[in-house]
Design an enzyme around this catalytic site. Structure first.
Site, PDB file in Angstrom:
ATOM      1  N   SER A 230     -12.810   6.160   2.681  1.00 28.94           N
ATOM      2  CA  SER A 230     -12.298   5.009   3.440  1.00 28.94           C
ATOM      3  C   SER A 230     -13.434   4.295   4.164  1.00 28.94           C
ATOM      4  O   SER A 230     -14.279   4.935   4.776  1.00 28.94           O
ATOM      5  CB  SER A 230     -11.272   5.476   4.472  1.00 28.94           C
TER       6      SER A 230
ATOM      7  N   GLU B 205       0.885  -1.180   0.000  1.00 24.98           N
ATOM      8  CA  GLU B 205       0.000   0.000   0.000  1.00 24.98           C
ATOM      9  C   GLU B 205       0.912   1.215   0.000  1.00 24.98           C
ATOM     10  O   GLU B 205       1.460   1.588   1.032  1.00 24.98           O
ATOM     11  CB  GLU B 205      -0.873   0.008   1.258  1.00 24.98           C
TER      12      GLU B 205
ATOM     13  N   CYS C 286      -2.548   9.146   2.330  1.00 21.67           N
ATOM     14  CA  CYS C 286      -2.135   8.643   1.006  1.00 21.67           C
ATOM     15  C   CYS C 286      -3.199   8.913  -0.049  1.00 21.67           C
ATOM     16  O   CYS C 286      -2.888   9.030  -1.229  1.00 21.67           O
ATOM     17  CB  CYS C 286      -1.814   7.160   1.093  1.00 21.67           C
TER      18      CYS C 286
HETATM   19  P1  NAD Z   1       8.092   5.257   4.861  1.00 25.35           P
HETATM   20  O1  NAD Z   1       8.090   4.401   3.662  1.00 25.35           O
HETATM   21  O2  NAD Z   1       9.241   6.140   5.106  1.00 25.35           O
HETATM   22  O3  NAD Z   1       7.993   4.350   6.170  1.00 25.35           O
HETATM   23  C1  NAD Z   1       6.958   3.404   6.351  1.00 25.35           C
HETATM   24  C2  NAD Z   1       7.444   2.320   7.297  1.00 25.35           C
HETATM   25  O4  NAD Z   1       8.553   1.637   6.710  1.00 25.35           O
HETATM   26  C3  NAD Z   1       7.935   2.826   8.643  1.00 25.35           C
HETATM   27  O5  NAD Z   1       7.543   1.904   9.631  1.00 25.35           O
HETATM   28  C4  NAD Z   1       9.438   2.824   8.479  1.00 25.35           C
HETATM   29  O6  NAD Z   1      10.105   2.656   9.703  1.00 25.35           O
HETATM   30  C5  NAD Z   1       9.649   1.611   7.601  1.00 25.35           C
HETATM   31  N1  NAD Z   1      10.859   1.627   6.772  1.00 25.35           N
HETATM   32  C6  NAD Z   1      11.498   2.688   6.232  1.00 25.35           C
HETATM   33  N2  NAD Z   1      12.553   2.280   5.485  1.00 25.35           N
HETATM   34  C7  NAD Z   1      12.575   0.935   5.554  1.00 25.35           C
HETATM   35  C8  NAD Z   1      13.399  -0.079   4.979  1.00 25.35           C
HETATM   36  N3  NAD Z   1      14.416   0.219   4.182  1.00 25.35           N
HETATM   37  N4  NAD Z   1      13.108  -1.373   5.258  1.00 25.35           N
HETATM   38  C9  NAD Z   1      12.080  -1.691   6.045  1.00 25.35           C
HETATM   39  N5  NAD Z   1      11.242  -0.783   6.602  1.00 25.35           N
HETATM   40  C10 NAD Z   1      11.496   0.500   6.367  1.00 25.35           C
HETATM   41  O7  NAD Z   1       6.721   6.046   4.824  1.00 25.35           O
HETATM   42  P2  NAD Z   1       6.157   7.090   5.895  1.00 25.35           P
HETATM   43  O8  NAD Z   1       6.825   8.390   5.650  1.00 25.35           O
HETATM   44  O9  NAD Z   1       6.150   6.529   7.270  1.00 25.35           O
HETATM   45  O10 NAD Z   1       4.624   7.143   5.448  1.00 25.35           O
HETATM   46  C11 NAD Z   1       4.173   7.983   4.462  1.00 25.35           C
HETATM   47  C12 NAD Z   1       3.949   7.200   3.186  1.00 25.35           C
HETATM   48  O11 NAD Z   1       3.018   6.153   3.406  1.00 25.35           O
HETATM   49  C13 NAD Z   1       3.343   8.040   2.104  1.00 25.35           C
HETATM   50  O12 NAD Z   1       3.984   7.797   0.885  1.00 25.35           O
HETATM   51  C14 NAD Z   1       1.902   7.543   2.041  1.00 25.35           C
HETATM   52  O13 NAD Z   1       1.280   7.720   0.810  1.00 25.35           O
HETATM   53  C15 NAD Z   1       2.061   6.127   2.365  1.00 25.35           C
HETATM   54  N6  NAD Z   1       0.785   5.583   2.809  1.00 25.35           N
HETATM   55  C16 NAD Z   1       0.121   4.727   1.982  1.00 25.35           C
HETATM   56  C17 NAD Z   1      -1.102   4.193   2.360  1.00 25.35           C
HETATM   57  C18 NAD Z   1      -1.835   3.246   1.464  1.00 25.35           C
HETATM   58  O14 NAD Z   1      -2.688   2.537   1.965  1.00 25.35           O
HETATM   59  N7  NAD Z   1      -1.552   3.171   0.187  1.00 25.35           N
HETATM   60  C19 NAD Z   1      -1.656   4.546   3.585  1.00 25.35           C
HETATM   61  C20 NAD Z   1      -0.960   5.434   4.414  1.00 25.35           C
HETATM   62  C21 NAD Z   1       0.268   5.940   4.009  1.00 25.35           C
END
Ligand code: NAD
Length: 457
Positions: free
Chosen positions: A422, A241, A275
Protein backbone atom coordinates in the site's frame (compact mmCIF):
# COMPACT_ATOMS: atom_id res chain seq x y z
CA UNK A 1 -40.80 16.66 5.04
CA UNK A 2 -39.48 16.33 8.56
CA UNK A 3 -38.41 13.03 9.94
CA UNK A 4 -37.18 13.01 13.50
CA UNK A 5 -34.55 10.35 14.04
CA UNK A 6 -34.16 9.62 17.68
CA UNK A 7 -32.77 6.10 17.47
CA UNK A 8 -29.19 5.43 18.46
CA UNK A 9 -26.56 2.76 17.93
CA UNK A 10 -23.71 1.39 20.03
CA UNK A 11 -20.01 1.36 19.25
CA UNK A 12 -18.25 -1.62 20.83
CA UNK A 13 -14.60 -2.13 21.79
CA UNK A 14 -13.80 -5.52 20.21
CA UNK A 15 -10.99 -6.22 22.67
CA UNK A 16 -13.41 -6.18 25.62
CA UNK A 17 -16.89 -6.37 24.14
CA UNK A 18 -17.75 -3.15 26.05
CA UNK A 19 -19.95 -0.41 24.64
CA UNK A 20 -17.76 2.69 24.32
CA UNK A 21 -20.23 5.09 22.73
CA UNK A 22 -23.88 5.46 21.92
CA UNK A 23 -24.41 7.61 18.85
CA UNK A 24 -27.53 9.06 17.30
CA UNK A 25 -28.28 7.69 13.85
CA UNK A 26 -28.32 10.29 11.16
CA UNK A 27 -31.51 9.89 9.14
CA UNK A 28 -33.31 11.18 6.08
CA UNK A 29 -33.35 14.76 7.39
CA UNK A 30 -29.60 14.93 7.99
CA UNK A 31 -28.73 13.17 4.75
CA UNK A 32 -30.82 15.42 2.56
CA UNK A 33 -29.69 18.53 4.41
CA UNK A 34 -26.11 17.41 3.82
CA UNK A 35 -26.84 16.82 0.14
CA UNK A 36 -28.43 20.24 -0.19
CA UNK A 37 -25.44 21.88 1.49
CA UNK A 38 -22.90 19.91 -0.57
CA UNK A 39 -24.72 20.83 -3.76
CA UNK A 40 -24.79 24.47 -2.73
CA UNK A 41 -21.12 24.50 -1.62
CA UNK A 42 -19.69 22.99 -4.78
CA UNK A 43 -19.69 26.16 -6.92
CA UNK A 44 -17.49 28.12 -4.51
CA UNK A 45 -15.28 25.14 -3.76
CA UNK A 46 -14.47 24.51 -7.41
CA UNK A 47 -14.02 28.23 -8.03
CA UNK A 48 -11.16 28.33 -5.51
CA UNK A 49 -7.73 28.40 -7.05
CA UNK A 50 -6.27 24.88 -7.19
CA UNK A 51 -3.32 26.22 -5.22
CA UNK A 52 -5.66 27.30 -2.44
CA UNK A 53 -7.40 23.92 -2.38
CA UNK A 54 -3.97 22.33 -2.29
CA UNK A 55 -2.95 24.44 0.71
CA UNK A 56 -6.12 23.54 2.57
CA UNK A 57 -5.53 19.83 1.94
CA UNK A 58 -1.96 20.18 3.13
CA UNK A 59 -3.15 21.86 6.31
CA UNK A 60 -5.58 19.01 6.95
CA UNK A 61 -2.65 16.60 6.56
CA UNK A 62 -0.63 18.59 9.10
CA UNK A 63 -3.50 18.78 11.57
CA UNK A 64 -4.21 15.04 11.31
CA UNK A 65 -0.55 14.36 12.03
CA UNK A 66 -0.60 16.79 14.96
CA UNK A 67 -3.60 14.90 16.35
CA UNK A 68 -2.19 11.47 15.48
CA UNK A 69 -1.99 10.21 19.06
CA UNK A 70 -5.60 11.11 19.81
CA UNK A 71 -6.88 9.63 16.52
CA UNK A 72 -4.83 6.46 17.06
CA UNK A 73 -6.44 6.01 20.48
CA UNK A 74 -9.87 6.27 18.90
CA UNK A 75 -8.97 3.73 16.19
CA UNK A 76 -7.52 1.46 18.87
CA UNK A 77 -10.70 1.62 20.94
CA UNK A 78 -13.16 0.95 18.12
CA UNK A 79 -11.19 -1.57 16.01
CA UNK A 80 -9.05 -3.24 18.69
CA UNK A 81 -5.88 -2.80 16.62
CA UNK A 82 -2.73 -2.05 18.62
CA UNK A 83 -2.02 1.63 19.23
CA UNK A 84 1.26 1.51 17.28
CA UNK A 85 -0.53 -0.03 14.30
CA UNK A 86 -3.32 2.52 14.63
CA UNK A 87 -0.73 5.30 14.57
CA UNK A 88 0.67 3.81 11.39
CA UNK A 89 -2.82 3.95 9.91
CA UNK A 90 -3.19 7.61 10.86
CA UNK A 91 0.07 8.45 9.08
CA UNK A 92 -1.03 6.41 6.05
CA UNK A 93 -4.51 7.95 6.05
CA UNK A 94 -3.20 11.51 6.49
CA UNK A 95 -0.72 10.97 3.67
CA UNK A 96 -3.61 10.91 1.18
CA UNK A 97 -4.19 14.57 2.02
CA UNK A 98 -0.54 15.42 1.43
CA UNK A 99 -0.42 13.41 -1.79
CA UNK A 100 -3.59 14.93 -3.21
CA UNK A 101 -2.54 18.40 -2.06
CA UNK A 102 0.28 17.87 -4.53
CA UNK A 103 -2.03 16.45 -7.22
CA UNK A 104 -4.58 19.29 -6.85
CA UNK A 105 -2.32 21.57 -8.88
CA UNK A 106 -1.37 18.98 -11.52
CA UNK A 107 -4.55 17.97 -13.30
CA UNK A 108 -3.77 16.50 -16.67
CA UNK A 109 -4.95 18.19 -19.85
CA UNK A 110 -3.79 18.54 -23.46
CA UNK A 111 -3.98 20.75 -26.46
CA UNK A 112 -3.16 19.74 -29.98
CA UNK A 113 -3.96 20.43 -33.59
CA UNK A 114 -6.69 18.29 -35.14
CA UNK A 115 -5.10 15.81 -37.60
CA UNK A 116 -7.20 17.18 -40.48
CA UNK A 117 -5.84 20.65 -39.85
CA UNK A 118 -9.30 22.09 -39.31
CA UNK A 119 -8.95 23.20 -35.73
CA UNK A 120 -7.61 22.34 -32.32
CA UNK A 121 -8.50 19.88 -29.63
CA UNK A 122 -8.33 20.99 -26.02
CA UNK A 123 -8.98 18.45 -23.29
CA UNK A 124 -9.57 19.56 -19.72
CA UNK A 125 -11.11 18.02 -16.60
CA UNK A 126 -14.12 19.08 -14.55
CA UNK A 127 -15.12 17.78 -11.10
CA UNK A 128 -17.97 15.29 -11.22
CA UNK A 129 -19.94 17.09 -8.46
CA UNK A 130 -21.37 15.77 -5.20
CA UNK A 131 -19.96 12.40 -4.10
CA UNK A 132 -21.28 9.81 -1.66
CA UNK A 133 -18.55 7.71 -0.01
CA UNK A 134 -19.33 4.55 1.97
CA UNK A 135 -16.44 3.04 3.89
CA UNK A 136 -15.63 -0.14 5.87
CA UNK A 137 -14.41 -0.65 9.43
CA UNK A 138 -11.02 -2.27 8.84
CA UNK A 139 -9.11 1.01 8.25
CA UNK A 140 -11.50 3.64 9.60
CA UNK A 141 -9.37 6.64 8.63
CA UNK A 142 -7.45 5.50 5.56
CA UNK A 143 -10.40 4.02 3.65
CA UNK A 144 -12.17 7.38 3.94
CA UNK A 145 -9.27 9.78 3.37
CA UNK A 146 -8.32 8.03 0.14
CA UNK A 147 -11.75 9.14 -1.10
CA UNK A 148 -12.14 12.54 0.58
CA UNK A 149 -8.70 13.91 -0.36
CA UNK A 150 -8.90 13.25 -4.14
CA UNK A 151 -12.54 14.37 -4.23
CA UNK A 152 -11.60 17.70 -2.62
CA UNK A 153 -8.50 18.06 -4.79
CA UNK A 154 -10.67 17.58 -7.88
CA UNK A 155 -13.15 20.23 -6.73
CA UNK A 156 -15.93 17.88 -5.63
CA UNK A 157 -17.94 18.01 -2.42
CA UNK A 158 -18.48 14.79 -0.46
CA UNK A 159 -20.76 13.00 1.99
CA UNK A 160 -19.16 10.19 3.96
CA UNK A 161 -20.99 7.27 5.59
CA UNK A 162 -18.41 5.56 7.84
CA UNK A 163 -18.89 1.95 8.90
CA UNK A 164 -21.21 1.79 11.90
CA UNK A 165 -18.65 -0.38 13.77
CA UNK A 166 -16.09 2.47 13.59
CA UNK A 167 -17.74 5.89 13.24
CA UNK A 168 -15.77 7.68 15.99
CA UNK A 169 -12.57 8.00 13.97
CA UNK A 170 -14.34 9.74 11.11
CA UNK A 171 -16.26 12.01 13.45
CA UNK A 172 -12.88 13.19 14.76
CA UNK A 173 -11.46 13.53 11.22
CA UNK A 174 -14.58 15.50 10.29
CA UNK A 175 -13.83 17.89 13.17
CA UNK A 176 -10.26 18.35 11.95
CA UNK A 177 -11.47 19.13 8.43
CA UNK A 178 -14.13 21.50 9.79
CA UNK A 179 -11.54 23.38 11.88
CA UNK A 180 -9.29 23.92 8.84
CA UNK A 181 -12.28 24.98 6.74
CA UNK A 182 -13.32 27.45 9.39
CA UNK A 183 -9.91 29.07 9.40
CA UNK A 184 -10.13 29.57 5.64
CA UNK A 185 -13.80 30.54 5.52
CA UNK A 186 -14.72 27.48 3.51
CA UNK A 187 -18.37 26.45 3.41
CA UNK A 188 -18.80 23.55 5.86
CA UNK A 189 -21.13 21.89 3.35
CA UNK A 190 -18.08 20.70 1.35
CA UNK A 191 -17.64 17.65 3.63
CA UNK A 192 -20.25 15.87 5.77
CA UNK A 193 -19.77 12.81 8.00
CA UNK A 194 -22.99 10.82 8.39
CA UNK A 195 -22.84 7.86 10.82
CA UNK A 196 -25.89 5.63 10.79
CA UNK A 197 -26.95 2.02 10.83
CA UNK A 198 -29.65 2.83 8.27
CA UNK A 199 -27.05 2.52 5.49
CA UNK A 200 -29.07 0.59 2.90
CA UNK A 201 -32.18 2.73 3.10
CA UNK A 202 -30.46 6.12 3.15
CA UNK A 203 -27.88 5.43 0.46
CA UNK A 204 -30.66 4.17 -1.84
CA UNK A 205 -32.66 7.34 -1.23
CA UNK A 206 -29.67 9.54 -1.87
CA UNK A 207 -28.70 7.76 -5.06
CA UNK A 208 -32.19 8.40 -6.41
CA UNK A 209 -31.59 12.17 -6.12
CA UNK A 210 -30.21 13.75 -9.27
CA UNK A 211 -28.01 16.14 -7.25
CA UNK A 212 -25.72 13.23 -6.45
CA UNK A 213 -23.07 12.62 -9.13
CA UNK A 214 -21.02 9.72 -7.83
CA UNK A 215 -20.86 6.82 -5.43
CA UNK A 216 -17.51 5.54 -4.19
CA UNK A 217 -17.56 2.43 -2.05
CA UNK A 218 -15.08 0.26 -0.19
CA UNK A 219 -16.45 -2.92 1.31
CA UNK A 220 -17.73 -6.33 0.43
CA UNK A 221 -18.41 -7.49 -3.12
CA UNK A 222 -21.98 -8.35 -2.11
CA UNK A 223 -22.81 -4.79 -1.04
CA UNK A 224 -20.80 -3.29 -3.93
CA UNK A 225 -23.06 -5.08 -6.40
CA UNK A 226 -26.19 -3.77 -4.69
CA UNK A 227 -24.83 -0.23 -4.94
CA UNK A 228 -23.87 -0.60 -8.59
CA UNK A 229 -27.40 -1.77 -9.39
CA UNK A 230 -28.91 1.12 -7.44
CA UNK A 231 -26.58 3.63 -9.08
CA UNK A 232 -27.75 2.59 -12.55
CA UNK A 233 -31.02 4.52 -12.48
CA UNK A 234 -29.24 7.86 -12.33
CA UNK A 235 -26.16 6.61 -14.23
CA UNK A 236 -23.90 7.69 -11.38
CA UNK A 237 -20.17 7.53 -11.75
CA UNK A 238 -18.96 4.76 -9.45
CA UNK A 239 -15.78 3.35 -7.94
CA UNK A 240 -15.88 -0.03 -6.24
CA UNK A 241 -13.07 -1.23 -3.98
CA UNK A 242 -14.31 -4.68 -3.06
CA UNK A 243 -13.14 -7.95 -1.56
CA UNK A 244 -10.02 -9.90 -2.41
CA UNK A 245 -8.56 -13.39 -2.21
CA UNK A 246 -4.85 -12.69 -2.56
CA UNK A 247 -2.43 -15.46 -3.43
CA UNK A 248 1.13 -15.40 -2.13
CA UNK A 249 3.31 -17.50 -4.43
CA UNK A 250 6.72 -18.66 -3.21
CA UNK A 251 9.02 -19.96 -5.90
CA UNK A 252 11.72 -22.53 -5.17
CA UNK A 253 14.33 -19.78 -5.70
CA UNK A 254 12.77 -17.49 -3.09
CA UNK A 255 14.76 -16.07 -0.20
CA UNK A 256 12.85 -17.93 2.49
CA UNK A 257 13.58 -15.46 5.30
CA UNK A 258 12.34 -12.60 3.13
CA UNK A 259 9.28 -14.62 2.12
CA UNK A 260 8.40 -15.31 5.77
CA UNK A 261 8.85 -11.64 6.64
CA UNK A 262 6.69 -10.64 3.67
CA UNK A 263 4.14 -13.30 4.60
CA UNK A 264 3.87 -11.89 8.12
CA UNK A 265 3.19 -8.41 6.74
CA UNK A 266 0.73 -9.65 4.14
CA UNK A 267 -1.07 -11.94 6.59
CA UNK A 268 -1.11 -10.36 10.02
CA UNK A 269 -1.52 -6.62 9.49
CA UNK A 270 -4.77 -5.66 11.22
CA UNK A 271 -5.20 -9.28 12.36
CA UNK A 272 -5.63 -10.32 8.73
CA UNK A 273 -8.62 -8.01 8.24
CA UNK A 274 -7.23 -6.44 5.11
CA UNK A 275 -8.67 -6.68 1.60
CA UNK A 276 -5.16 -7.31 0.23
CA UNK A 277 -4.26 -9.81 2.98
CA UNK A 278 -2.60 -13.00 1.73
CA UNK A 279 -5.38 -15.56 1.82
CA UNK A 280 -3.59 -18.42 0.11
CA UNK A 281 0.09 -19.31 0.42
CA UNK A 282 1.15 -21.35 -2.61
CA UNK A 283 4.59 -22.78 -2.00
CA UNK A 284 6.96 -24.80 -4.18
CA UNK A 285 6.87 -28.37 -2.87
CA UNK A 286 10.65 -28.46 -2.27
CA UNK A 287 10.48 -25.69 0.37
CA UNK A 288 6.95 -26.12 1.71
CA UNK A 289 7.94 -27.91 4.94
CA UNK A 290 10.58 -25.34 5.83
CA UNK A 291 8.25 -22.44 5.00
CA UNK A 292 5.44 -23.97 7.07
CA UNK A 293 7.73 -24.39 10.08
CA UNK A 294 9.14 -20.87 9.83
CA UNK A 295 5.82 -19.15 9.21
CA UNK A 296 4.14 -21.08 12.02
CA UNK A 297 6.90 -20.12 14.47
CA UNK A 298 6.70 -16.46 13.44
CA UNK A 299 2.91 -16.38 13.65
CA UNK A 300 2.87 -18.11 17.01
CA UNK A 301 5.32 -15.53 18.39
CA UNK A 302 3.25 -12.58 17.11
CA UNK A 303 0.79 -10.63 19.23
CA UNK A 304 -2.63 -11.09 17.69
CA UNK A 305 -5.32 -8.48 18.27
CA UNK A 306 -9.07 -9.15 18.30
CA UNK A 307 -11.16 -9.32 15.14
CA UNK A 308 -13.91 -6.75 14.77
CA UNK A 309 -16.93 -8.66 16.09
CA UNK A 310 -18.29 -11.92 17.42
CA UNK A 311 -19.96 -12.51 14.04
CA UNK A 312 -16.68 -12.08 12.20
CA UNK A 313 -14.93 -14.46 14.59
CA UNK A 314 -17.64 -17.08 14.09
CA UNK A 315 -17.25 -16.80 10.33
CA UNK A 316 -13.48 -17.37 10.57
CA UNK A 317 -13.95 -20.33 12.93
CA UNK A 318 -16.48 -21.85 10.57
CA UNK A 319 -14.16 -21.52 7.56
CA UNK A 320 -11.35 -23.21 9.52
CA UNK A 321 -13.60 -25.98 10.85
CA UNK A 322 -14.91 -26.69 7.37
CA UNK A 323 -11.36 -26.83 5.94
CA UNK A 324 -10.36 -29.30 8.66
CA UNK A 325 -13.44 -31.41 7.93
CA UNK A 326 -12.40 -31.31 4.25
CA UNK A 327 -9.02 -32.79 5.23
CA UNK A 328 -6.72 -29.82 5.96
CA UNK A 329 -4.07 -30.34 8.63
CA UNK A 330 -3.90 -27.86 11.54
CA UNK A 331 -0.28 -26.85 12.23
CA UNK A 332 -1.03 -24.18 14.84
CA UNK A 333 -4.18 -22.56 16.27
CA UNK A 334 -7.66 -23.44 15.07
CA UNK A 335 -9.50 -23.17 18.41
CA UNK A 336 -11.58 -20.22 19.61
CA UNK A 337 -10.10 -19.13 22.97
CA UNK A 338 -12.19 -18.60 26.10
CA UNK A 339 -12.35 -15.16 27.69
CA UNK A 340 -13.55 -11.68 26.82
CA UNK A 341 -13.10 -9.95 23.47
CA UNK A 342 -13.34 -11.30 19.94
CA UNK A 343 -9.98 -13.07 19.68
CA UNK A 344 -9.02 -15.82 17.23
CA UNK A 345 -5.54 -17.36 17.40
CA UNK A 346 -2.84 -17.34 14.73
CA UNK A 347 -3.68 -20.41 12.67
CA UNK A 348 -1.78 -22.27 9.96
CA UNK A 349 -3.49 -24.92 7.82
CA UNK A 350 -1.51 -27.21 5.56
CA UNK A 351 -2.65 -29.21 2.51
CA UNK A 352 -6.03 -27.55 2.22
CA UNK A 353 -8.09 -29.34 -0.46
CA UNK A 354 -8.64 -27.24 -3.58
CA UNK A 355 -12.44 -27.19 -3.24
CA UNK A 356 -12.41 -26.07 0.41
CA UNK A 357 -14.40 -22.85 0.94
CA UNK A 358 -11.51 -21.18 2.81
CA UNK A 359 -9.52 -21.02 -0.44
CA UNK A 360 -12.34 -19.28 -2.29
CA UNK A 361 -13.57 -16.73 0.24
CA UNK A 362 -11.86 -13.89 2.00
CA UNK A 363 -10.77 -15.16 5.45
CA UNK A 364 -10.37 -11.72 7.05
CA UNK A 365 -8.59 -13.20 10.05
CA UNK A 366 -5.16 -14.48 11.24
CA UNK A 367 -5.39 -17.75 9.34
CA UNK A 368 -2.80 -18.86 6.76
CA UNK A 369 -3.58 -21.67 4.33
CA UNK A 370 -0.65 -23.44 2.68
CA UNK A 371 -0.84 -25.53 -0.47
CA UNK A 372 1.97 -26.67 -2.74
CA UNK A 373 2.85 -26.72 -6.44
CA UNK A 374 5.44 -28.52 -8.54
CA UNK A 375 6.11 -25.93 -11.27
CA UNK A 376 5.83 -22.15 -11.19
CA UNK A 377 3.30 -22.26 -14.05
CA UNK A 378 1.12 -24.54 -11.95
CA UNK A 379 1.51 -22.26 -8.92
CA UNK A 380 0.48 -19.21 -10.93
CA UNK A 381 -2.49 -21.09 -12.39
CA UNK A 382 -3.61 -21.95 -8.84
CA UNK A 383 -3.09 -18.32 -7.80
CA UNK A 384 -5.27 -17.12 -10.66
CA UNK A 385 -8.03 -19.66 -9.96
CA UNK A 386 -10.20 -17.06 -8.23
CA UNK A 387 -12.90 -14.69 -9.36
CA UNK A 388 -11.25 -11.91 -7.31
CA UNK A 389 -8.30 -9.88 -8.53
CA UNK A 390 -7.25 -7.30 -5.99
CA UNK A 391 -3.70 -8.16 -4.96
CA UNK A 392 -1.20 -10.98 -5.45
CA UNK A 393 2.32 -11.55 -4.21
CA UNK A 394 5.27 -13.41 -5.71
CA UNK A 395 8.62 -14.25 -4.16
CA UNK A 396 11.70 -15.36 -6.08
CA UNK A 397 15.34 -14.37 -6.31
CA UNK A 398 15.44 -15.74 -9.85
CA UNK A 399 14.94 -12.82 -12.24
CA UNK A 400 13.08 -14.83 -14.85
CA UNK A 401 10.75 -16.37 -12.28
CA UNK A 402 10.13 -12.97 -10.67
CA UNK A 403 9.34 -11.50 -14.07
CA UNK A 404 7.03 -14.41 -14.82
CA UNK A 405 5.18 -13.78 -11.56
CA UNK A 406 4.93 -10.04 -12.23
CA UNK A 407 3.47 -10.64 -15.69
CA UNK A 408 1.18 -13.57 -15.04
CA UNK A 409 -0.36 -13.01 -11.61
CA UNK A 410 -3.78 -11.59 -12.45
CA UNK A 411 -4.59 -8.76 -10.06
CA UNK A 412 -4.80 -4.98 -9.94
CA UNK A 413 -1.74 -4.96 -7.64
CA UNK A 414 1.20 -7.34 -7.62
CA UNK A 415 3.95 -7.32 -4.98
CA UNK A 416 7.26 -8.84 -6.07
CA UNK A 417 9.45 -9.74 -3.10
CA UNK A 418 7.29 -7.33 -1.12
CA UNK A 419 4.66 -8.19 1.48
CA UNK A 420 3.52 -4.59 2.07
CA UNK A 421 2.39 -2.79 -1.07
CA UNK A 422 0.00 0.00 0.00
CA UNK A 423 1.23 3.46 -0.91
CA UNK A 424 -0.82 6.65 -1.33
CA UNK A 425 1.34 7.45 -4.36
CA UNK A 426 0.37 4.19 -6.12
CA UNK A 427 -2.99 3.22 -7.68
CA UNK A 428 -4.88 0.87 -5.37
CA UNK A 429 -7.69 -1.21 -6.85
CA UNK A 430 -8.72 -4.48 -8.41
CA UNK A 431 -10.17 -6.35 -11.34
CA UNK A 432 -12.96 -8.93 -11.62
CA UNK A 433 -15.05 -9.38 -8.49
CA UNK A 434 -12.66 -7.05 -6.63
CA UNK A 435 -14.28 -4.11 -8.39
CA UNK A 436 -13.11 -1.18 -10.48
CA UNK A 437 -11.59 2.23 -10.02
CA UNK A 438 -8.30 3.20 -8.41
CA UNK A 439 -7.47 5.11 -5.26
CA UNK A 440 -4.20 6.97 -4.75
CA UNK A 441 -1.50 7.66 -7.28
CA UNK A 442 -2.01 10.03 -10.18
CA UNK A 443 -4.91 7.77 -11.18
CA UNK A 444 -6.90 8.37 -7.98
CA UNK A 445 -8.02 11.87 -8.86
CA UNK A 446 -9.39 10.79 -12.25
CA UNK A 447 -12.21 9.02 -10.43
CA UNK A 448 -13.53 12.44 -9.40
CA UNK A 449 -13.07 14.20 -12.72
CA UNK A 450 -14.86 14.01 -16.01
CA UNK A 451 -13.10 14.69 -19.28
CA UNK A 452 -14.19 17.80 -21.17
CA UNK A 453 -13.25 18.23 -24.83
CA UNK A 454 -13.29 21.73 -26.21
CA UNK A 455 -13.22 22.10 -29.99
CA UNK A 456 -11.37 25.24 -30.99
CA UNK A 457 -10.69 26.89 -34.33
P1 NAD B 1 -19.57 -4.25 4.11
O1 NAD B 1 -19.76 -4.32 2.65
O2 NAD B 1 -20.44 -5.06 4.98
O3 NAD B 1 -19.77 -2.75 4.60
C1 NAD B 1 -19.04 -1.67 4.05
C2 NAD B 1 -19.84 -0.40 4.23
O4 NAD B 1 -21.08 -0.50 3.52
C3 NAD B 1 -20.22 -0.09 5.67
O5 NAD B 1 -20.14 1.30 5.86
C4 NAD B 1 -21.66 -0.55 5.75
O6 NAD B 1 -22.39 0.16 6.72
C5 NAD B 1 -22.17 -0.21 4.36
N1 NAD B 1 -23.30 -1.01 3.88
C6 NAD B 1 -23.60 -2.30 4.16
N2 NAD B 1 -24.70 -2.69 3.47
C7 NAD B 1 -25.09 -1.63 2.74
C8 NAD B 1 -26.14 -1.40 1.80
N3 NAD B 1 -27.01 -2.36 1.48
N4 NAD B 1 -26.23 -0.18 1.22
C9 NAD B 1 -25.36 0.78 1.52
N5 NAD B 1 -24.32 0.63 2.38
C10 NAD B 1 -24.20 -0.55 2.98
O7 NAD B 1 -18.03 -4.55 4.35
P2 NAD B 1 -17.24 -4.56 5.74
O8 NAD B 1 -17.51 -5.86 6.40
O9 NAD B 1 -17.44 -3.30 6.50
O10 NAD B 1 -15.74 -4.50 5.20
C11 NAD B 1 -15.04 -5.62 4.84
C12 NAD B 1 -14.99 -5.74 3.34
O11 NAD B 1 -14.39 -4.59 2.77
C13 NAD B 1 -14.14 -6.89 2.88
O12 NAD B 1 -14.78 -7.59 1.86
C14 NAD B 1 -12.89 -6.20 2.34
O13 NAD B 1 -12.20 -6.92 1.38
C15 NAD B 1 -13.44 -4.96 1.79
N6 NAD B 1 -12.38 -3.97 1.65
C16 NAD B 1 -11.95 -3.66 0.39
C17 NAD B 1 -10.94 -2.73 0.21
C18 NAD B 1 -10.46 -2.37 -1.16
O14 NAD B 1 -9.86 -1.33 -1.30
N7 NAD B 1 -10.71 -3.15 -2.18
C19 NAD B 1 -10.35 -2.13 1.32
C20 NAD B 1 -10.81 -2.47 2.60
C21 NAD B 1 -11.83 -3.40 2.74
Amino acid sequence: MTTVDIDTFDVVNPATGEVIAELPNTGTTEWFEALEKADHAKADWVALAPRKRSEILYEIFQQLMADADEIAEIIHSETGKAVAEAKGEVAYGAEYFRWFAEEAVRFPGRFNQAPNGNGHIAVTRAPVGVVLAITPWNFPIAMATRKIAPALAAGCTILVKPASETPLTMIKVGEVIASVFEKHNIDQGVVAILPTVRDAELSAQLMADSRLAKITFTGSTRVGKILVRQSADNLLRSSMELGGNAAFVIDEAADLEAAVEGAMQAKLRNTGQVCIAANRFLVHESIADEFTTKLSAAMEAATIGPVISAAQRNRIAQLVDEAVADGAQVIIGGEVPAGEGFFYPATVLRDVPAQSRILHEEIFGPVATITTFATLEEGVAQANATEFGLAAYGFSENVRAAQYLAQHLEAGMVGINRGAISDPAAPFGGIGQSGFGREGGTEGIEEYLSVRYIALP
